[in-house]
Write a protein that holds these residues in place. Structure first.
Motif: not given
Ligand SMILES: [Zn+2]
Length: 463
Positions: A91-112
């Motif tokens: 999965d690409m780091p965009l177009n999710a919001l926030p974009a996957t550019t920090t650990k915090e954003a990555l954790e949000l994506k993993l949870a989702a």
């Protein structure tokens, strides 16, 4: 011996050859293969008349969750991928919001993502201006590679992805060379494409062909050459995403022949839709880099046949219909991104293997083996003992017409609607579990698992 699953009487496509054989699966792994395999299994699938191939490993997908789940989500997106014969994706780091550019954003994506995927998935981290200090933490958290944009992208929304300046590109490559990670690059010259677009709009030229003219092939080649030079300086491993022209392919292959660690991908739409057809189809076929002329497409097919394109990816990049169909009909305003992952394997098997006689072994390397090896997904990408039983059955003699009602996408549109395809994925297994069947549709629960990078501090060595 009692197996969980046996796939009998199929024609198996290995990386180098094709052979009739049976496959036995236990605990999600391929454990035995032979002609007329002895043994019993809880479940036996007869694959007579079908090709048995590794599922596609799609290294370029935009799921958009969290933050833009109304564009596409993990559940709908992974169902479409499964139905299309894909068994894992990155999965690409965009177009999710926030974009996957920090650990915090990555954790949000993993949870989702948790509990919603029907196939296995890995994640890219983003390289953007201002996040050099976050690259290490993204690696520790398990991203398998990084992505940056040389063309202008993103919006003014806080947390959205931003394209890169040359200095960040250079510094980012230095850091990623240290971390031994691959940097995937969207290569188009931002300044020239932006200014050409402005000129067009000023003159009231906003059609599909005007959009294509605003992103000429040399703007792709220019960015490729600049990135290759920086890659050479820094020693960073590079991967060029969605290459649209044979000229750019040539530059990359030359650099590789001179010793640079670089790969490239292209996408089905560049091989199956021309710039002229884009005018007829309209916004659903808008993407960047844009679709090219028939002459250029033929040159890209030549590169394909010569095995100069390492892998096929979908670049599945959907959006809601209202972002595609604006009242103004201005092609510069509508969202650029093609929704098509549900038909990639069928479509390209038909076009490459059936129509153009590309060896099926080469096709399988392009959709599965090469991406798995490039992005270090070690259990994936090949029909071989001890690999994950990520297997698809493909009927090369079945024809169908792509229909809206069959789409699993959140938004049921694609430039391939109403296209006739002479080949069809009939079953998709992920780690030996059936997730898609042509007659039954999506089967069972979302069993997809996260694949962590082996460089990750969370990585657990598989038993
Ligand atoms: Zn993309």
């Amino acid at each position: 011996m009692g197996y969980d699953l046996m796939i009998r009487n199929g024609t198996i496509v290995f990386r180098e050859n094709v052979k009739k054989a049976d496959i036995a699966i236990k605990n999600g792994k391929i454990v035995a293969m032979a002609e007329c395999l002895i043994g019993t299994a809880d479940q036996i699938v007869d694959a007579t008349g079908q090709l048995v191939m590794p599922g596609m490993v799609d290294a370029h997908v935009h799921i958009c969750e969290p933050g833009r789940t109304e564009w596409e989500g993990f559940e709908s997106g992974s169902k479409a991928l499964a139905a299309g014969g894909t068994t894992s994706y990155i999965d690409m780091p965009l177009n999710a919001l926030p974009a996957t550019t920090t650990k915090e954003a990555l954790e949000l994506k993993l949870a989702a993502a948790k509990g919603k995927n029907y196939i296995d998935y890995a994640l890219y981290g983003g390289l953007v201006p201002g996040n050099l200090q976050n690259l290490q933490e993204l690696s520790d958290a398990g991203v398998v590679a990084y992505k940056c944009f040389m063309a202008t992208c993103g919006s003014d929304l806080p947390g959205d992805f931003k394209n890169i300046d040359d200095f960040t590109l250079y510094e980012g490559m230095k850091k990623l060379a240290e971390l031994e990670h691959v940097l995937a690059i969207h290569a188009e010259n931002a300044e020239i494409t932006d200014r050409l677009a402005l000129e067009m709009i000023k003159q009231g030229k906003t059609s599909a062909s005007d959009f294509v003219a605003s992103r000429p092939i040399f703007t792709e080649v220019d960015a490729v050459k600049r990135a290759l030079l920086l890659g050479k300086e820094t020693g960073c491993k590079l991967h060029f995403v969605h290459i649209s022209s044979a000229d750019a392919v040539g530059e990359i292959i030359t650099a590789r022949n001179q010793g640079q660690d670089v790969t490239l991908e292209s996408c089905p739409h560049y091989f199956t839709i021309t710039a002229r057809q884009f005018q007829a189809i309209g916004p659903l076929a808008k993407c960047s880099p844009p679709l090219r002329s028939k002459v250029e497409q033929d040159k890209l097919w030549e590169a394909f046949k010569q095995a100069k394109i390492d892998m096929l990816t979908s670049d599945h990049s959907p959006c809601p219909p209202e972002m595609k169909f604006s009242a103004t009909n201005n092609m510069f305003e509508v969202w650029g991104g093609i929704s098509g992952c549900q038909n990639n394997v069928d479509l390209m098997f038909d076009e490459a293997v059936k129509k153009r006689k590309v060896p099926v072994t080469q096709f399988v390397r392009m959709i599965a083996t090469n991406p798995a090896e490039r992005f270090n997904l070690r259990a994936k990408g090949e029909i071989a003992i001890s690999k994950d039983a990520d297997i698809i059955l493909v009927d090369p003699n079945q024809s169908y017409v792509v229909k809206t009602e069959n789409y699993y996408y959140r938004h049921k549109h694609s430039p391939y609607t109403n296209r006739k395809i002479d080949c069809r994925v009939t079953k998709t297994f992920v780690r030996g579990q059936l997730v898609y069947d042509l007659d039954e549709g999506i089967v069972g629960k979302p069993i997809g698992q996260l694949i962590l990078s082996q460089k990750s501090s969370n990585y657990i060595v598989p038993s």
